[in-house]
Design a protein around this motif. Structure first.
Motif, PDB file in Angstrom:
ATOM      1  N   ASN A 249      28.809  45.930  43.420  1.00  0.00           N
ATOM      2  CA  ASN A 249      27.709  46.639  44.106  1.00  0.00           C
ATOM      3  C   ASN A 249      28.221  47.461  45.285  1.00  0.00           C
ATOM      4  N   GLY A 250      29.337  48.136  45.086  1.00  0.00           N
ATOM      5  CA  GLY A 250      29.891  48.999  46.110  1.00  0.00           C
ATOM      6  C   GLY A 250      30.631  48.276  47.210  1.00  0.00           C
ATOM      7  N   LYS A 251      30.766  46.959  47.107  1.00  0.00           N
ATOM      8  CA  LYS A 251      31.458  46.178  48.121  1.00  0.00           C
ATOM      9  C   LYS A 251      32.726  45.565  47.510  1.00  0.00           C
ATOM     10  N   PHE A 252      33.778  45.507  48.346  1.00  0.00           N
ATOM     11  CA  PHE A 252      35.040  44.919  47.887  1.00  0.00           C
ATOM     12  C   PHE A 252      35.052  43.421  48.171  1.00  0.00           C
ATOM     13  N   GLN A 253      35.500  42.643  47.182  1.00  0.00           N
ATOM     14  CA  GLN A 253      35.606  41.201  47.322  1.00  0.00           C
ATOM     15  C   GLN A 253      37.001  40.767  46.871  1.00  0.00           C
ATOM     16  N   PRO A 254      37.758  40.098  47.751  1.00  0.00           N
ATOM     17  CA  PRO A 254      39.065  39.612  47.336  1.00  0.00           C
ATOM     18  C   PRO A 254      38.936  38.338  46.502  1.00  0.00           C
ATOM     19  N   LEU A 255      39.978  38.019  45.764  1.00  0.00           N
ATOM     20  CA  LEU A 255      40.045  36.758  45.035  1.00  0.00           C
ATOM     21  C   LEU A 255      40.767  35.756  45.926  1.00  0.00           C
ATOM     22  N   VAL A 256      40.035  34.731  46.300  1.00  0.00           N
ATOM     23  CA  VAL A 256      40.605  33.731  47.196  1.00  0.00           C
ATOM     24  C   VAL A 256      40.528  32.373  46.511  1.00  0.00           C
ATOM     25  N   THR A 257      41.677  31.756  46.327  1.00  0.00           N
ATOM     26  CA  THR A 257      41.753  30.398  45.795  1.00  0.00           C
ATOM     27  C   THR A 257      42.672  29.596  46.697  1.00  0.00           C
ATOM     28  N   THR A 258      42.905  28.360  46.322  1.00  0.00           N
ATOM     29  CA  THR A 258      43.755  27.496  47.139  1.00  0.00           C
ATOM     30  C   THR A 258      45.147  28.107  47.259  1.00  0.00           C
ATOM     31  N   GLY A 259      45.524  28.473  48.440  1.00  0.00           N
ATOM     32  CA  GLY A 259      46.846  29.026  48.690  1.00  0.00           C
ATOM     33  C   GLY A 259      47.029  30.455  48.262  1.00  0.00           C
ATOM     34  N   PHE A 260      45.949  31.160  47.949  1.00  0.00           N
ATOM     35  CA  PHE A 260      46.085  32.539  47.481  1.00  0.00           C
ATOM     36  C   PHE A 260      44.942  33.395  47.997  1.00  0.00           C
ATOM     37  N   ASP A 261      45.304  34.581  48.486  1.00  0.00           N
ATOM     38  CA  ASP A 261      44.329  35.579  48.922  1.00  0.00           C
ATOM     39  C   ASP A 261      44.801  36.927  48.399  1.00  0.00           C
ATOM     40  N   SER A 262      44.051  37.511  47.465  1.00  0.00           N
ATOM     41  CA  SER A 262      44.492  38.749  46.815  1.00  0.00           C
ATOM     42  C   SER A 262      44.562  39.925  47.772  1.00  0.00           C
ATOM     43  N   SER A 263      43.909  39.867  48.925  1.00  0.00           N
ATOM     44  CA  SER A 263      43.971  40.981  49.861  1.00  0.00           C
ATOM     45  C   SER A 263      45.309  41.050  50.586  1.00  0.00           C
ATOM     46  N   ALA A 264      46.137  40.024  50.440  1.00  0.00           N
ATOM     47  CA  ALA A 264      47.437  40.008  51.113  1.00  0.00           C
ATOM     48  C   ALA A 264      48.543  40.621  50.259  1.00  0.00           C
ATOM     49  N   LEU A 265      48.154  41.239  49.164  1.00  0.00           N
ATOM     50  CA  LEU A 265      49.147  41.796  48.252  1.00  0.00           C
ATOM     51  C   LEU A 265      49.384  43.277  48.524  1.00  0.00           C
ATOM     52  N   SER A 266      50.628  43.704  48.286  1.00  0.00           N
ATOM     53  CA  SER A 266      50.962  45.129  48.232  1.00  0.00           C
ATOM     54  C   SER A 266      51.352  45.423  46.789  1.00  0.00           C
ATOM     55  N   ILE A 267      50.567  46.287  46.139  1.00  0.00           N
ATOM     56  CA  ILE A 267      50.634  46.395  44.676  1.00  0.00           C
ATOM     57  C   ILE A 267      51.186  47.755  44.255  1.00  0.00           C
ATOM     58  N   PHE A 268      52.023  47.700  43.210  1.00  0.00           N
ATOM     59  CA  PHE A 268      52.521  48.931  42.592  1.00  0.00           C
ATOM     60  C   PHE A 268      51.710  49.326  41.357  1.00  0.00           C
ATOM     61  N   ALA A 269      51.292  48.319  40.558  1.00  0.00           N
ATOM     62  CA  ALA A 269      50.592  48.643  39.311  1.00  0.00           C
ATOM     63  C   ALA A 269      49.687  47.491  38.917  1.00  0.00           C
ATOM     64  N   LEU A 270      48.631  47.825  38.144  1.00  0.00           N
ATOM     65  CA  LEU A 270      47.678  46.850  37.626  1.00  0.00           C
ATOM     66  C   LEU A 270      47.546  47.076  36.124  1.00  0.00           C
ATOM     67  N   TYR A 271      47.541  45.967  35.331  1.00  0.00           N
ATOM     68  CA  TYR A 271      47.500  46.103  33.868  1.00  0.00           C
ATOM     69  C   TYR A 271      46.588  45.017  33.297  1.00  0.00           C
ATOM     70  N   LYS A 272      45.745  45.393  32.335  1.00  0.00           N
ATOM     71  CA  LYS A 272      44.878  44.438  31.638  1.00  0.00           C
ATOM     72  C   LYS A 272      45.336  44.325  30.195  1.00  0.00           C
ATOM     73  N   ASP A 273      45.647  43.088  29.738  1.00  0.00           N
ATOM     74  CA  ASP A 273      46.142  42.925  28.373  1.00  0.00           C
ATOM     75  C   ASP A 273      44.990  42.704  27.400  1.00  0.00           C
ATOM     76  N   ARG A 274      45.308  42.479  26.138  1.00  0.00           N
ATOM     77  CA  ARG A 274      44.296  42.347  25.104  1.00  0.00           C
ATOM     78  C   ARG A 274      43.491  41.057  25.228  1.00  0.00           C
ATOM     79  N   GLN A 275      43.987  40.096  25.993  1.00  0.00           N
ATOM     80  CA  GLN A 275      43.243  38.864  26.228  1.00  0.00           C
ATOM     81  C   GLN A 275      42.363  38.971  27.473  1.00  0.00           C
ATOM     82  N   ASP A 276      42.236  40.186  28.017  1.00  0.00           N
ATOM     83  CA  ASP A 276      41.410  40.435  29.200  1.00  0.00           C
ATOM     84  C   ASP A 276      41.993  39.772  30.448  1.00  0.00           C
ATOM     85  N   THR A 277      43.311  39.552  30.412  1.00  0.00           N
ATOM     86  CA  THR A 277      44.002  38.955  31.550  1.00  0.00           C
ATOM     87  C   THR A 277      44.610  40.059  32.389  1.00  0.00           C
ATOM     88  N   LEU A 278      44.557  39.914  33.713  1.00  0.00           N
ATOM     89  CA  LEU A 278      45.112  40.905  34.625  1.00  0.00           C
ATOM     90  C   LEU A 278      46.553  40.545  34.980  1.00  0.00           C
TER      91      LEU A 278
END
Length: 1006
Positions: A249-278
C-alpha cells in the motif's frame, strides 16, 4: 537440428524441478569455479542460457560459454567483434538467439553470426528481459539520458525510450535498474533516488528514505513480485526503507526475523526462482535465500567464492548460478539429500531413524534424540539424560503408539509424556538393543548387539523371556512375521524364523561364499510372507520355500547392502556401501521370475549426494508421512524423495564444437575439405549438462572409416590419424544419468583430398604399369628358361654329333681296318678249306654290321640338323603297329602341323612308342586313340586306350626289375621340360598326356 534441440530443451524446462525450498542451502550440491584456480580469466557478471543448452557468462574480458565441463571464450569464426569486451547483460531466447549487452551497445548472436542491434559509445545495457508475450526489454544506464533508459527491441532495432503512452522518465537522473513488467502490463523501473511506476498511461514515483542521498549512484537494483502478491524492492543502500523491503500500500516494510533485518542489507541483485523463492545478491554479506519468513545465508565461510555477489540465474535444469567478484558458484539439488550437523543435528553419527504418524521424523544420534518437524530440527529435551546426550541405538513405535528408545545399555518406553525403563524381573536393564519388532500377539522382541547376542521378549515393560544360542542363532536384526512369530537376520548371513519355541533356519551359505562379513543388517517381511534381507553379500529373499539372491552378477554396483525400503510406488530402494539403488516394481517382479537375470536399476552415487555408511546399530530405514525415505548412517541421515525423481531428465542436446586438422581449425557449419596428406584430425563435441555433466556418456562413429560405434564414456574428443582420401561423416550421440539417450545426436561431414599418387587415374596407371612390368618380367623369365632349355638341347645335339664323329672316325674305321686284315688273312687260306668258309661268313656278317653302323651314324647326324616331321613319323609308327595287331589304333591331328625341335621330336616319339607298346602288350585294349594338338602355346600329345587300366598306386611305387618303361617316359619328359601325366583306373583304361611349351617344342621358335 535446431528445431530438435529446442523441442528437447522445451521439454526439459517443463519437466525440470527448481531447487526445493524445503531443504537448506547446505543440503544442495555446491560447486565453485574460482578465478584463482584459472577457471575464468576475468570476473563473471551476467549469466544466461541459450536454447541449445549452453550457459553463457559475461565478463570484463569478453563472452564465455560453458557446457558443464569447459569454459570456452567465444570467438567469431567470421571475424566479427562484440560492441565491447565488457559484457554487462545477457539474455537467451527460444529462437536460439543470445542477446548481448555491453557498455557500448547491444548485439545478437544467432547461428554463429553476430548482428549489431545498437552501438552507443556512452551507454551501458545493464538488463535484458524476455516477457511472456515475446517482447524483449532493455535497460540502459551510465551515459544514456535517464529519459531514454527503458528500451524495447523491435525488428532488430532498439527503441529508446520504449513507446509507452504517458511514460515520463524525468523523475530521476540516472542509474536505471530493476525492471519489472507485471501481468497487467504495468511497469516498475528502479533508479538512483527511487522507483518509477507506469500503469495505464500514467507515471508515478516512489522515493525510499534510504536513497535520499543516492543521486548519481545505484539506488533500486531489483524488483520482484511473488505469487503471494508481495512486491519486493532491493536497494543498494541500507538503512530505513533501504536494503530489501516489501512495498505494501505504498509503504515499505522490511523483513525482520530473529537475528535478521532486511533493511541492513546492501544489495547488488534480486532474483525470483520458479519455486517463488527470493535470492538476494549482497555487496558484502554473501548470498541470501528467502522463502516466506525463512531466511538463509550462504557466505564465503560456507564455501561461496566471495561475499560480494554480483548476479543470479536459474537454468532450465533448476540449478542456481551465482557470480561473485572471485568466481562462479552453482547450487544444484541432490537426489539424495543429507541431514547432518550443518542442518542442526546433534551429531553426524546417526544410529537409527523412526518416522511417526504425525509427520515428524526422529533421529537417533550419538548425542541423543533429534526430532525433525516442518523442516526444523530440535533436540529431545526431557526424559533420562542418557536419551539426551548418549548414543541412541534403536527406536520403535509399537501398535499402541508407544515409543521405544534404546540408549547405551538401557531401553525406555515413552508413553503419554512418561519415560519407563524396560527391565527384567530382577530390575536389571535390557542391555544394548540393536533392533526391535512387535509380533501379531503384541509381544515386543528386542535383539541385543552385545557380545552375547540374546533375543528378548517383552510384555508390558518387563522382559519375560531371554533366548540364547542354540535356542536362536546370534542375530543382528528382527522383524515380525504376519503369520506369527519373529524373523531373525543372523550374523552368519542366514534367515531364521522363531515361532512357538520352534526354530527354522534358511541358509544362504552358498551365495558369494568368499565374502566373510555376511551378517544381515535389515529385514523386510511382506504381507504375503516374503522375507527380504540386506546382507553383506547382497539382497537375499525367501518366498514359499524358494531362495533368491540379488548380487553383483544381477547388476548391483557393489556387494554390501545395509538397508532397504519400499516407496509408495512399491519400488525398492537399497542402501549400499557404494550408494543407493532403485529397483522398480516391474524389475523386481521380473527378477523373482528369473533370479539369474540382470536387473535394470538406477544407481545414485556420491555425485547424487549419496555417501552412505552402515548405521552403527539399527540399520532400518523409514518412510515418512510425506513419502520421503530416510536412511541412517555414520555420515548423517540420507533423505530421498521418490516423487521428485519419477520424471527422467530430457535427452541431452549434442553439439560438435570444433574440428582441427593438422593444428588448423575449420568451421563445422559447412563440410570442410582437408588438404592431401592430412595426418591428425581432432573433433571436439559436447552435450551441455549443467547439473551432472560427469554422468554424460558418449559414443561416436566415423562413417566411411569404421562400422561399429566407439563407446568412449565421458570423453569429449575424438582423434583420427592418417585417414585415406575420401568423404567421411562423423556422428556422435549422448546419454544422461537416467539412461535417456539422444540417438539422433549430431553429425557433420568432411572430405580428405588425395595427393596425385592417391588419385584414381594414378592408381589405374600404376596398376597398368605393374601389370606390364609383371608381364615383361614373366616374358623375360620365360625366355631365360626357354634359352636355358634350348641350350641344354643344343648341347645334347652337339653331343650326338661328337658321338657320331667318334663312331665314324674311330670305331667304324677300326672295324673297317680289322676287316681288311681279316680279308688278307682269308686270302692266304686255300679255297675249299673250312676255315676259309668261316672267315668269309664272318666277313659278310661284319659288312652287315658295318653298314648298320654307318646307317646309325648317318641317322644320328641327320637328327641334329633337320627338323623332324613328327606327324609323319607317328603315322608311320601307327601304320607299322597296325600291321601286326587287331587293335584299332587311330591317329587324330589338330592344328597346323609344325616342325619340331629334333630332340623334342625324338623324345616325344619314344614316349609315345613306349606308351603304345605298353597298351598293346598289357592293356588288352580294343581301341587306342592317339591325338596330336599343335597350338600357339604348346604341343600336346595324348594317348588313350580302353583297356583294363591299373591302380594309380602303381605310379607311386618303385619300378620292378626290368620294368622301367614308366620311369623312362618321365625322365624323357623332364629332359625336354614337358608336363607328363598318366591317369588310370582299373577297368577304365589309361590316359597318357605330354605337354611341351611352344617355345621349346617348335623348331621355328628356335
Amino acid at each position: 537440428m535446431r528445431i530438435l534441440t529446442f523441442v528437447l530443451l522445451a521439454c526439459a524446462s517443463r519437466c525440470a524441478f527448481a531447487l526445493d525450498p524445503a531443504y537448506l542451502l547446505s543440503q544442495y550440491g555446491h560447486t565453485s569455479w574460482r578465478l584463482q584456480d584459472g577457471s575464468l580469466p576475468a570476473v563473471p557478471d551476467p549469466i544466461a542460457q541459450s536454447a541449445d543448452g549452453y550457459l553463457w557468462i559475461g565478463t570484463t574480458g569478453g563472452l564465455y560459454r560453458f557446457d558443464g565441463v569447459r569454459f570456452t571464450r567465444w570467438v567469431s569464426e567470421f571475424g566479427e567483434e562484440l560492441a565491447a569486451k565488457n559484457v554487462t547483460a545477457l539474455l537467451g531466447t527460444p529462437d536460439g538467439s543470445l542477446w548481448i549487452g555491453s557498455d557500448s551497445g547491444l548485439d545478437r548472436l544467432r547461428d554463429g553470426r553476430l548482428t549489431r542491434i545498437s552501438k552507443e559509445l556512452d551507454a551501458t545495457i545493464v538488463e535484458l528481459t524476455l516477457e511472456p508475450d515475446g517482447s524483449i526489454w532493455a535497460v540502459r544506464t551510465y551515459g544514456a539520458p535517464f529519459a531514454t533508459s527503458l528500451c524495447r527491441v523491435h525488428e532488430d532495432r532498439l527503441q529508446c525510450p520504449a513507446p509507452l503512452p504517458g511514460l515520463e522518465l524525468t523523475m530521476s537522473s540516472c542509474c536505471a535498474r530493476g525492471f519489472l513488467r507485471e501481468a497487467d502490463g504495468s511497469i516498475w523501473l528502479g533508479a538512483d533516488l527511487g522507483m518509477i511506476h507506469w500503469q495505464a498511461g500514467k507515471t508515478s514515483a516512489i522515493y525510499p528514505a534510504a536513497l535520499s542521498e543516492s543521486r548519481g549512484m545505484a539506488g533500486v537494483v531489483g524488483v520482484a513480485r511473488t505469487r503471494r502478491g508481495d512486491l519486493w524492492v532491493a536497494m543498494a543502500r541500507d538503512g530505513r526503507e533501504g536494503g530489501l523491503q516489501r512495498l505494501v500500500n505504498g509503504k515499505f516494510q522490511p523483513l525482520v526475523t530473529t537475528g535478521f533485518d532486511s533493511s541492513a542489507l546492501s544489495i547488488f541483485a534480486l532474483y525470483k526462482d520458479r519455486q517463488d523463492t527470493l535470492w538476494v545478491a549482497t555487496a558484502d554479506q554473501g548470498l541470501l535465500r528467502i522463502d516466506g519468513d525463512r531466511v538463509e545465508r550462504f557466505r564465503a565461510s560456507d564455501g561461496l567464492s566471495a561475499d560480494n555477489v554480483l548476479r543470479l540465474f536459474e537454468d532450465r535444469e533448476g540449478n542456481v548460478w551465482v557470480s561473485t567478484v572471485r568466481g562462479l558458484d552453482r547450487f544444484r539439488e541432490f537426489s539424495v539429500v543429507p541431514y547432518s550437523t550443518r542442518e542442526g543435528l546433534s551429531s553426524d553419527d546417526t544410529g537409527s531413524v523412526m518416522a511417526r504418524a504425525d509427520g515428524s521424523v526422529w533421529l537417533g544420534t550419538s548425542q541423543g534424540v533429534n526430532i525433525l518437524r516442518d523442516g526444523r530440527v530440535s533436540k529431545l529435551d526431557r526424559g533420562p539424560a542418557v536419551l539426551r546426550d548418549h548414543q541412541i541405538t534403536s527406536m520403535f513405535e509399537d501398535a499402541s503408539g508407544r515409543l521405544w528408545l534404546g540408549a547405551a545399555q538401557s531401553m525406555f518406553i515413552f508413553d503419554r509424556g512418561t519415560f519407563t525403563p524396560v527391565e527384567d524381573a530382577e530390575g536389571r536393564p535390557s542391555g544394548l538393543v540393536a533392533s526391535i519388532a512387535q509380533d501379531t500377539r503384541r509381544n515386543v522382541w528386542m535383539q541385543l548387539a552385545a557380545r552375547e547376542r540374546k533375543l528378548m521378549r517383552v510384555e508390558g515393560t518387563r522382559i519375560v523371556e531371554q533366548l540364547r544360542e542354540p535356542q536362536v542363532p546370534p542375530g543382528r536384526e528382527v522383524a515380525a512375521d504376519p503369520a506369527g512369530g519373529i524373523w531373525i537376520g543372523t550374523m552368519s548371513g542366514d534367515l531364521a524364523r522363531y515361532r512357538d519355541g520352534q526354530l527354522e533356519t534358511i541358509s544362504f551359505a552358498d551365495v558369494n561364499p568368499d565374502i566373510t562379513e555376511r551378517h544381515v543388517d535389515d529385514l523386510i517381511v511382506l504381507a504375503d510372507g516374503t522375507v527380504m534381507g540386506a546382507a553383506g553379500y547382497g539382497l537375499i529373499e525367501t518366498q514359499r520355500g524358494q531362495r533368491r539372491a540379488l548380487v553383483r552378477s544381477n547388476g548391483l554396483p557393489c556387494d554390501r547392502v545395509w538397508a532397504m525400503q519400499f516407496d509408495r510406488s512399491e519400488d525398492l530402494w537399497l542402501s549400499l556401501e557404494c550408494g543407493f539403488v532403485r529397483i522398480t516394481k516391474g524389475e523386481l517382479a521380473a527378477w523373482r521370475q528369473e533370479p539369474s537375470r540382470r536387473v535394470a536399476l538406477r544407481w545414485f552415487d556420491a555425485l547424487d549426494g549419496a555417501t552412505p555408511t552402515r548405521a552403527p546399530f539399527m540399520s532400518e530405514s523409514a518412510m515418512s508421512k510425506d513419502g520421503r525415505l530416510w536412511f541412517p548412517s555414520l555420515n548423517g541421515t540420507h533423505v530421498i524423495d521418490p516423487s521428485r525423481l519419477k520424471e527422467p531428465a530430457a535427452a541431452p542436446p549434442v553439439h560438435i564444437e570444433a574440428i582441427v586438422a593438422d593444428r588448423k581449425q575449420y568451421s563445422v557449419r559447412s563440410r570442410p575439405v582437408f588438404p592431401a596428406l592430412t595426418r591428425d584430425i581432432e573433433i571436439d563435441y559436447t552435450a551441455p549438462s549443467l547439473a551432472l555433466p560427469q554422468k554424460l556418456t558418449f559414443r561416436y562413429r566415423l562413417g566411411g572409416y569404421e562400422e561399429h560405434w566407439q563407446e568412449v564414456g565421458t570423453r569429449r574428443q575424438a582423434f583420427y590419424n592418417d585417414l585415406a582420401p575420401g568423404r567421411y561423416t562423423f556422428h556422435v550421440t549422448a546419454c544422461n544419468h537416467d539412461a535417456v539417450c539422444n540417438e539422433q545426436g549430431a553429425s557433420f561431414g568432411f572430405e580428405v583430398l588425395p595427393t596425385f599418387y592417391q588419385t584414381a587415374w594414378f592408381i589405374v596407371l600404376a596398376i597398368l604399369a605393374s601389370v606390364l612390368l609383371l608381364w615383361a618380367v614373366l616374358a623375360i623369365r620365360v625366355r631365360q628358361v626357354a634359352t636355358r632349355i634350348r641350350s641344354r638341347l643344343e648341347a645334347s645335339l652337339e653331343e650326338r654329333e661328337r658321338i657320331a664323329r667318334e663312331l665314324h672316325d674311330t670305331f667304324l674305321q677300326s672295324v673297317q681296318g680289322l676287316m681288311l686284315k681279316f680279308q688278307g688273312a682269308m686270302e692266304k687260306i686255300p679255297t675249299g678249306e673250312p676255315a676259309r668258309d668261316l672267315m668269309e661268313q664272318a666277313l659278310d656278317r661284319a659288312d652287315v654290321v658295318l653298314v648298320e653302323g654307318r646307317k646309325r651314324v648317318t641317322a644320328l647326324r641327320h637328327s641334329t640338323r633337320a627338323q623332324r616331321d613328327f606327324t609323319a613319323a607317328i603315322r608311320q609308327l601307327v601304320a607299322h603297329v597296325s600291321e601286326d595287331t587287331v587293335v584299332d589304333v587311330r591317329l587324330t591331328v589338330e592344328g597346323q602341323s609344325r616342325g619340331l625341335h629334333p630332340v623334342v621330336a625324338e623324345e616325344a616319339e619314344r614316349i609315345l612308342s613306349e606308351g603304345l607298346t605298353n597298351a598293346l602288350r598289357h592293356a588288352n585294349a580294343h581301341t587306342i586313340q592317339i591325338e596330336i594338338l599343335y597350338s600357339r602355346r604348346e604341343l600336346t600329345v595324348r594317348l588313350v586306350d580302353d583297356g583294363r587300366g591299373f591302380d594309380e598306386s602303381v605310379l607311386q611305387a618303385a619300378p620292378a626289375d626290368g620294368h622301367w618303361g614308366l620311369a623312362g617316359m618321365r625322365e624323357r619328359a623332364r629332359k625336354i621340360q614337358a608336363q607328363f601325366e598318366i591317369a588310370s583306373r582299373p577297368d577304365a583304361g589309361t590316359s597318357i598326356e605330354l605337354r611341351v611349351p611352344a617355345n621349346i617344342a617348335y623348331a621355328s621358335d628356335r
